[in-house]
Design a protein around this motif. Sequence first.
Motif, short mmCIF file in Angstrom:
data_model
loop_
_atom_site.label_atom_id
_atom_site.label_comp_id
_atom_site.label_asym_id
_atom_site.label_seq_id
_atom_site.Cartn_x
_atom_site.Cartn_y
_atom_site.Cartn_z
N ILE A 47 1.05 -1.29 0.00
CA ILE A 47 -0.07 0.02 0.08
C ILE A 47 0.93 1.25 -0.08
O ILE A 47 0.63 2.13 -0.64
CB ILE A 47 -0.98 0.07 1.30
CG1 ILE A 47 -2.07 -1.13 1.14
CG2 ILE A 47 -1.69 1.20 1.43
CD1 ILE A 47 -2.79 -1.41 2.10
N ALA A 48 1.95 1.13 0.65
CA ALA A 48 2.70 2.19 0.90
C ALA A 48 3.46 2.73 -0.31
O ALA A 48 3.61 3.71 -0.83
CB ALA A 48 3.72 2.17 2.07
N LEU A 49 3.80 1.65 -1.10
CA LEU A 49 4.69 1.68 -2.35
C LEU A 49 3.55 1.99 -3.41
O LEU A 49 3.90 2.90 -4.43
CB LEU A 49 5.42 0.47 -2.88
CG LEU A 49 6.18 0.60 -3.84
CD1 LEU A 49 7.32 1.40 -3.93
CD2 LEU A 49 6.69 -0.92 -4.54
N LEU A 50 2.48 1.23 -3.88
CA LEU A 50 1.66 1.26 -4.84
C LEU A 50 0.46 2.24 -4.71
O LEU A 50 -0.02 2.49 -5.77
CB LEU A 50 1.33 0.23 -5.41
CG LEU A 50 2.53 -0.73 -5.84
CD1 LEU A 50 2.13 -2.24 -6.24
CD2 LEU A 50 3.40 -0.17 -6.89
N LYS A 51 0.23 2.58 -3.54
CA LYS A 51 -1.16 3.27 -3.17
C LYS A 51 -2.23 3.07 -4.04
O LYS A 51 -3.00 3.73 -4.84
CB LYS A 51 -1.03 4.84 -3.28
CG LYS A 51 0.31 5.51 -2.35
CD LYS A 51 0.78 6.86 -2.85
CE LYS A 51 1.72 7.31 -1.88
NZ LYS A 51 2.96 6.49 -1.80
N PRO A 52 -2.79 1.62 -3.84
CA PRO A 52 -3.61 1.20 -4.64
C PRO A 52 -5.04 1.62 -4.23
O PRO A 52 -5.46 1.76 -3.03
CB PRO A 52 -3.55 -0.52 -4.42
CG PRO A 52 -3.02 -0.63 -3.35
CD PRO A 52 -2.08 0.58 -3.13
N ARG A 53 -5.92 1.50 -5.06
CA ARG A 53 -7.37 1.72 -4.88
C ARG A 53 -8.12 0.63 -4.46
O ARG A 53 -8.96 0.46 -3.48
CB ARG A 53 -8.31 2.12 -5.99
CG ARG A 53 -9.62 2.49 -5.61
CD ARG A 53 -10.43 3.44 -7.08
NE ARG A 53 -10.51 2.30 -8.04
CZ ARG A 53 -11.41 1.56 -8.50
NH1 ARG A 53 -12.23 1.65 -7.59
NH2 ARG A 53 -11.34 0.97 -9.54
#
Length: 636
Positions: A284-290
Amino acid sequence: MTSVKNGRFCKTGAALRFRPGTPLISGSVPPLFSTLAEKLGCQAPLSFAQEPEEAFHARVRNCFPEAETASPEGYLLTADNEGIRIFSRSEAGLFYGLQTLLDRVAEDGLCELELYETPVAPERGLKLYLPPPTPEGFAEFRKIIDLAAQCKYNFIMLELGGAMEYRSHPEINEGWIEYASVMNEYPGKTLDIQNRFPWRKNSIHTENGGGRVLTQGQLSELAAYCRERYLEVVPEMPSLSHSDYLLTRHRELAERRDDPFPDTCCPSNPEYHRLLFDLLDEVIALLKPRRINIGHDEYYSIGLCPQCKGKSIRELYARDINEIAEYLRSRNVGTIMWGEKLLDSHWRDGTPIGGAACPAGKNMEALPATFPAIDAVDPSVEIFHWYWGVDRHLEENFAARGMNYCFANFNAPAFKDWSGRISAPHARGVCISNWGQTSLRTLQRNGVLYDLAYSSFLLWNPCFGSEDYPDIDRLTFRRLYRLGEPEKQDDMQVLTLCHTVQTDLRFQYFFDGFLLDEKQYYLGDHVFRSGDGAEYRFPVIFGSNISNTTTDPARKDAPDSIKDAYEFDSQYQEISFETFPERDKESRMWYYCRYLLPASCASLEYLRFEPVNALVPQVQVKSFRLGSDLPRQTPE
C-alpha cells in the motif's frame, strides 16, 4: 456512412488530406499525447478539450441526440477539413479518443468523422505476473502495457507474491528465490509436484518475476508506466491459499503440516495475519492502490491443523476474508477475491467443483463444501468470477447478495450471452489473464493477445454480442496484425510472405513451469536470393508465424460439452499478432507473416524451404511481396 464495426454513434464521410508532418496540437494534455499523435504522420490541427459534464453532454447530444453520457471515460471524436477534435469529461477519455483515432487512421485512413464512444463496462483489465527484473523483461512488459492501452483497457492486475521486495520481511524473498529455483528445475516440475500427493494442491506460480525479485524502485517504475497510460494498478497478494511464498520460511503457519511444499495458511493462527498485514502495508505504501486482490481461490487444505480441526468451514473461510477486507478498509483500500469457492457449482455432467463438496477419489481425499460462506462474506468484497463458463447462472448467486463481480480469466469467444450478462446490475466488466511468463510471445501463443483485442470490440461497441463472432474474429486478426507490424527502420523494409504447413504439432498453453522455447517449434528457413546474389534466410516457427493447413476458425456450441461455453480451436488463435490467416476455396488455411530485410534489396527470388531436419514436412509458399499491407476486408 454507418456500419456495425463503427458502433452505434458514428458518421463517416469523405477522405481528408493534410500535409505530411507532425500534428499541430492544442489543449492541455501530457507529453505522451504528443508522442503518440506523431504516428498520424500529417500536419492536421489536433485539439483536445476536457469539459464539464453538462457541456460535454450537450456537445454529444448535438451530434447524437440519443446518446447517453454517464461514463467519464466516453469521448467525442470529430474530423473535417478544419482539423481533428477530441472531447471528453476526463483525461482518460481524451487518451482513449486518441487511441481510436490512431487505430482508424491506420486501418482506413483519415476521413470526415463524428464518433461518440463510451465503454460498455467500467472495468476492463489484464492480469499479469511481474516480469523478470532484467532490461529485456521490462521492455517486454512495456510492450504488453502499450497493447493494453491501445485496446483501451483501464486496469492491470499484477500478482506480487514473493516477487516483490519486502523490506520488513526479507526472508520472504530469500525463500521465494530458493523455492522458484527448485520448482523451475525442469519444464513441468510444478505439475509433477501438484500431482504427487493424495491431496489437492494449488498451482505453482514460479514464473512470477522469472523466479526472482523486483526491487521496490523497479516495481514503482513499472506502475508509473501503467498509470501514465491510464491503467490502474491492482496488486494481487494471494493469501490463505496460494500462499507458498509466505510459507517457505514460515512453515509454522501452514495448515497442512505434512506437506513438504505447503501452500495454504492456517486461518486460525494470528501470526499468519500479522505477517500478511506487514506485507500489505508495504504494498500500500509503495503502490497506493485503490483495491487489492487477496486471492482465496483453490482453497483445498481446510480444517486440518489442531487449531482449525472441528471448526465450521463456513466460519473459517468467511472470517479470514472479512478480517483481511476490514484491515484493507482501514487503509482506504477495497478488496477483490477470486470467487469460485463461494459457489455450489457443478459441470453439466454433475461433477462438483469450486465450493461444492467433492467426494474422495482414487488416491485423493475429499473436500468439504465452502460455498455456505457466501452468506457470511462482506458483500462489499468484489468477486472475480472465473466460473462464468461452468454455468452462466452462477453469477446470480453474487448478485442476489448485492456483490459486484467481474468476469475474470475472461475468454470472449467462449462467452455466451454477452449483451445480457454484461448489462446485469452487478456486472462490472472483465479481466483477461495470462498465467504464464510475462513476454509478448508467450501472451500471443497463449491466445491472450487475441482475447485482449477481441474483448476490446465487445467492451467499446454495444452493437456487438456473442453472436457476432465471425465479424469480431476477422476484425481482431486485422487489428493485431497491424499492431504487430515490425517497427519501421530507415535501412530496412518489410517482406510479406504467405505460407502453410501440415504437422502433428498441437496447441500447448505455456504455464505452470512450461516456458515457451521457440527452438522446439523451429521448422527451418525460407531461403531467398536478391538481385545482387546475396542470400537471406528467414525462420519458420510453428505457432508463432505459421500453423497447420487444417486449423479450424469455426466456433462450436457442442451439446455434449460439460461447459456452458463455446468451444474453438486454440491453435487458430495462438498465431494472431504475428500472422494473418486466410482460408482458400479448398478450406486450406494460409498464413501471412512478415520479415525484415535491407532496404537496398530491390528484387528477390525464392529459392527453397530448408527444413531443420528430415522429419519436418514441406512448408508450402503461396506468395511473397515487398510491403506489409493487407487487403481491406472489414465487415459492414
